[in-house]
Design a protein around this motif. Structure first.
Motif, PDB file in Angstrom:
ATOM      1  N   HIS A 126      37.500  55.677  44.065  1.00 52.98           N
ATOM      2  CA  HIS A 126      36.361  54.670  44.158  1.00 52.98           C
ATOM      3  C   HIS A 126      36.407  53.852  42.755  1.00 52.98           C
ATOM      4  N   ARG A 127      36.783  54.515  41.589  1.00 48.24           N
ATOM      5  CA  ARG A 127      36.715  53.894  40.388  1.00 48.24           C
ATOM      6  C   ARG A 127      37.960  53.108  40.448  1.00 48.24           C
ATOM      7  N   ALA A 130      37.375  50.001  42.145  1.00 49.80           N
ATOM      8  CA  ALA A 130      36.269  49.199  41.524  1.00 49.80           C
ATOM      9  C   ALA A 130      37.036  48.308  40.551  1.00 49.80           C
ATOM     10  N   VAL A 135      38.564  41.642  42.167  1.00 46.15           N
ATOM     11  CA  VAL A 135      37.019  41.943  42.271  1.00 46.15           C
ATOM     12  C   VAL A 135      36.171  41.274  41.466  1.00 46.15           C
ATOM     13  N   ASN A 137      33.801  40.763  38.497  1.00 43.88           N
ATOM     14  CA  ASN A 137      33.543  41.734  37.543  1.00 43.88           C
ATOM     15  C   ASN A 137      32.230  41.887  36.787  1.00 43.88           C
ATOM     16  N   SER A 141      28.312  45.214  41.365  1.00 43.05           N
ATOM     17  CA  SER A 141      28.815  44.732  42.651  1.00 43.05           C
ATOM     18  C   SER A 141      30.402  45.312  42.892  1.00 43.05           C
ATOM     19  N   ALA A 142      30.924  45.570  41.659  1.00 42.21           N
ATOM     20  CA  ALA A 142      32.345  46.080  41.555  1.00 42.21           C
ATOM     21  C   ALA A 142      32.322  47.577  41.877  1.00 42.21           C
ATOM     22  N   ASP A 143      31.219  48.377  41.486  1.00 46.49           N
ATOM     23  CA  ASP A 143      30.953  49.704  41.815  1.00 46.49           C
ATOM     24  C   ASP A 143      30.837  49.850  43.152  1.00 46.49           C
ATOM     25  N   ARG A 144      30.008  49.017  43.726  1.00 37.50           N
ATOM     26  CA  ARG A 144      29.436  49.057  45.319  1.00 37.50           C
ATOM     27  C   ARG A 144      30.947  48.686  45.655  1.00 37.50           C
ATOM     28  N   GLY A 146      33.827  49.625  45.153  1.00 40.15           N
ATOM     29  CA  GLY A 146      34.549  50.434  44.938  1.00 40.15           C
ATOM     30  C   GLY A 146      34.389  51.722  45.672  1.00 40.15           C
ATOM     31  N   GLU A 147      32.917  51.864  45.963  1.00 41.79           N
ATOM     32  CA  GLU A 147      32.442  52.877  46.639  1.00 41.79           C
ATOM     33  C   GLU A 147      32.742  52.619  48.128  1.00 41.79           C
TER      34      GLU A 147
END
Lengths: 374, 374
Positions: A126-127, A130, A135, A137, A141-144, A146-147
Motif C-alpha cells: 500500500h505504501r 501510495a 497520484v 501528492n 489522499s495518496a495514503d488512501r 495506496g490502501e
C-alpha cells in the motif's frame, strides 16, 4: 546427460545423493523452481492483461513476490513428493507458486489492516502504491489511494492464485478433489486474521487460548499443514497421508510461529528484515505475551499494560518489556515449547507413510524452524 | 403432481405457459430459488464454521446478501437455460448464488474503498461491523476495526463463492472448462475498480474513454455478459453461444450502467435506496459526467469543477450540477444511448442460438434495463 533433463528435472536429481547437503540443495532448488514459475506467471499477467489498468498492480505485485522465504511452496512440493508425485514435472512448482500468490494476497491485506510500513525489508504494497508518481501528492489522499489499490492488489492475487492453480497442469479431477482442502485453507486464514484484529478484551486465560487459536489458523495450518496436504492431495495422496501431514505439520507450524514471535521481539532487524519494535508497538497478542501476562506480578502487568501496544514505544520501553518477558520465564517457556514441538514433528515424520526424499527434506525444514534467525 | 416436483422444479414449470406474465413469474422464481440456495449455504457457514471467530462475519454477510436485485444470478441461470441446461436441478441456482456471493465480495470492498455509508438502504458492511457491541466505542478505532473486518468479510465472500461454485453439483470437467471464464470475470472486476479509484487527471477525451472502460468492466461484462457466459459454459454451451451472450450482453450491460448513472443523479432515494447526492459528492466519473464536461461552456465547466466531487455538496449545488447535465444535453444523450443499446441487445437476442424459454426471460431482462427505477 539424458534427454528431457530440463531445469525442472534438476530438483529431483539433487536428492538422489545422500545426506544433509544434497537435501539442502533440494530445498534451494524447490525455491528456485517456484521462483521461476511465479516470475513466468507474473510476466504473463503483465503482458496479457485484460485491461491496461492492471499492469500497475501487476508490477507492484511482481516486485512484492520476489521476496519471501517460500515456506509454503516448499511444504507444498514436499507434500507432492511425499505422495510419490513426480517432482520433475512443472505442475508441482506451479502449484507451489499458486500458494505463494495466495500468501501475497494474505500479506497485502494484512499490511493494510495493520497499516504496516515495511515488509521483507521493503515498503509495504500500500505504501509502494501510495508513492506512485501519478497520484496527487497531498498525503492523505495518496495514503488512501495506496490502501484502496492495495485492497485490489490483494484481491487480484487471490484470483491469480486460483488461475495459476487451475493452469498448473494438475488434472481437473485431482483439482476438484483437492478444492475443499484449498478452500478450508483460504477460510482458516480469514478466521485467523479476524481473531487477530478483534480487539475485544479477555481475561488472561481466554487470552492465551485465543493466542493459540491465532497460531493454529494463521500459521500452523496455513504455513505447514495445509500446504503439505494440498501438495499431497494434488499428487493423489490418500487420507492416511493427509493425517500424517497434520501430525507433523501441526506441532511444526506452532514451532514456526513461536519462533516468529520471539524473533519479532528479540530478533535483529538486520536479519529479520523488520523492526524489533513493530510487534510490540502493535500490541501483537502472541502466546509469548499471553504467557508473560499470566506469570507477571501486578507491577509487571502494570508495565505491560502501559507499554505493550503503545504506538510511540521507544527502545528503552521495548527493553523494559523484553526484560519482563525474560523475568517471567515466558521467553524460556516459549523456547522450550519450540524444542518440544520440533521433536513431536520429527517423531511424527519418522512414522509417516512418505517417500524417503520427502522425509529428508521435511526433516531439514523442521530443523530450520528451531534454528532460524530470519 | 409428479414425484420429484421439488421447489426447484417450479421455476421451469412457470415458463411452460406463454406470454409476459409467466416470463415475469419465471424471473421471480429464479430470484427466489437463488435466495433459497444462498440462505442455505450461509446457514451452513454459520453452523459448520472452521472457527468460532467466523460466525460474526458470516452473520453480517448473511444479512447483507439478503438484499440486492439478483441481476447476475438471473443472467447466469438464463445462460444455463440458454444452453439447454436443466433449470429443474438445484445446480443452476447454486451457481447463481455463488455469483451473488462474488458480488458481495466486490461490493463490500468497494464500500470500504469509497467509505460509503449506505448500501441497499442499510448501513454498509464496514459500518455494521464498526457498530458491533464488543468493539471499544471510541470512534476512530471502531471505524478502523469496521474497515479491517470488512476487508476480511469481502475476502471470505470470495472464498465462499468458490466453495459454493465447487459444491454446486456441476461436474469437475465442466467446472474446469469454465474456470478461465470465471477467473476472467474476477480479474475484470478488479481492473474496473482500479480504474474507478485511479484519480490521475485526464483530458476530456481520455476521460470519456476511461468512463466507457469502467462501464465495460464494472458492469457490462460483470453484470450481464460474464454471468450469462458462465451459466452457459457450465451447462455445456459452445463457443457460438458464448459469442451470442456477448453480442446481447455487451450493449445491455452498458445500458444498465448508463441507467444506473442516471438514477444515481436523478433517481428518487426512496426508490433507489441510496442518496441522490452520493455519486455527485464522490465525483463519480461516469459517461454522463464525461459527456457533460465535453459539451459544457467554460462557465459550466467551472461550476462542474467546483461542485462535482465536493464532499459537502448540498441539494442546491446538486441541482445546479443536474441543470448542467440537462443543459448540455448530456442527460438526453445518455437516455438515447440506453434506448439504442437496448435495441442492439434485443436484435442480437433474436439471432442468438438459445432456447425459447431463455429468449423470453432475456427479453424481459432487457426491458427492465430501459425502464427500471430501482
Amino acid at each position: 546427460m539424458p534427454t528431457g533433463h530440463t531445469a525442472e528435472r534438476v530438483a529431483v536429481d539433487a536428492v538422489s545423493n545422500d545426506g544433509r547437503e544434497s537435501a539442502g540443495l533440494y530445498l534451494d532448488r524447490i525455491r528456485r523452481d517456484v521462483d521461476t514459475a511465479l516470475a513466468r506467471f507474473m510476466d504473463e499477467q503483465l503482458s496479457e492483461s485484460v485491461d491496461e489498468s492492471l499492469p500497475p498492480l501487476a508490477e507492484v505485485v511482481s516486485r512484492f513476490v520476489t521476496g519471501g522465504k517460500r515456506l509454503r511452496p516448499m511444504f507444498c512440493v514436499c507434500g507432492w513428493a511425499a505422495a510419490g508425485g513426480d517432482v520433475a514435472t512443472p505442475a508441482a512448482f506451479r502449484v507451489g507458486a499458486a500458494l505463494e500468490l495466495f500468501h501475497a494476497f494474505a500479506l497485502i491485506h494484512d499490511d493494510v489492516m495493520d497499516a504496516s510500513y515495511y515488509r521483507r525489508g521493503k515498503p509495504t504494497v500500500h505504501r509502494m502504491l501510495a508513492m506512485r508518481n501519478d497520484v496527487p501528492n497531498d498525503g492523505t489522499s495518496a495514503d488512501r489511494f495506496g490502501e484502496n489499490a492495495a485492497i485490489l492488489a490483494g484481491d487480484v492475487c487471490l484470483v491469480w492464485s486460483d488461475m495459476l492453480l487451475h493452469d498448473s497442469g494438475v488434472s481437473p479431477q485431482r483439482l476438484s478433489d483437492s478444492r475443499r482442502l484449498i478452500n478450508t485453507m483460504r477460510t482458516e486464514i480469514v478466521a485467523g486474521q479476524y481473531l487477530d484484529i478483534d480487539t475485544s478484551e479477555n481475561d488472561n486465560e481466554a487470552e492465551l487460548s485465543r493466542a493459540w487459536r491465532v497460531v493454529r489458523y494463521k500459521t500452523a495450518a496455513y504455513t505447514v499443514t495445509r500446504p503439505l496436504q494440498i501438495g499431497a492431495a494434488l499428487a493423489g495422496g490418500d487420507e492416511s497421508l493427509l493425517r500424517a501431514c497434520d501430525a507433523y505439520g501441526c506441532p511444526l507450524g506452532e514451532a514456526f510461529q513461536l519462533r516468529d514471535d520471539l524473533l519479532g521481539v528479540f530478533g535483529r532487524p538486520s536479519v529479520t528484515g523488520k523492526s524489533a519494535l513493530d510487534d510490540l508497538r502493535d500490541g501483537k497478542r502472541t502466546v509469548l505475551v499471553a504467557l508473560a501476562r499470566q506469570r507477571a506480578t501486578p507491577a509487571q502487568n502494570e508495565v505491560l499494560r502501559s507499554l505493550h501496544g503503545d504506538p510511540e514505544l521507544d527502545e528503552a520501553g521495548a527493553d523494559r518489556v523484553r526484560e519482563i518477558f525474560q523475568e517471567t520465564g515466558a521467553r524460556s517457556a516459549v523456547e522450550e515449547m519450540i524444542v518440544t514441538r520440533r521433536e513431536l514433528a520429527l517423531d511424527a515424520l519418522e512414522q509417516a507413510p512418505v517417500t524417503e526424499q520427502a522425509r529428508r527434506a521435511l526433516r531439514e525444514l523442521a530443523d530450520s524452524a528451531a534454528h532460524r534467525e530470519f
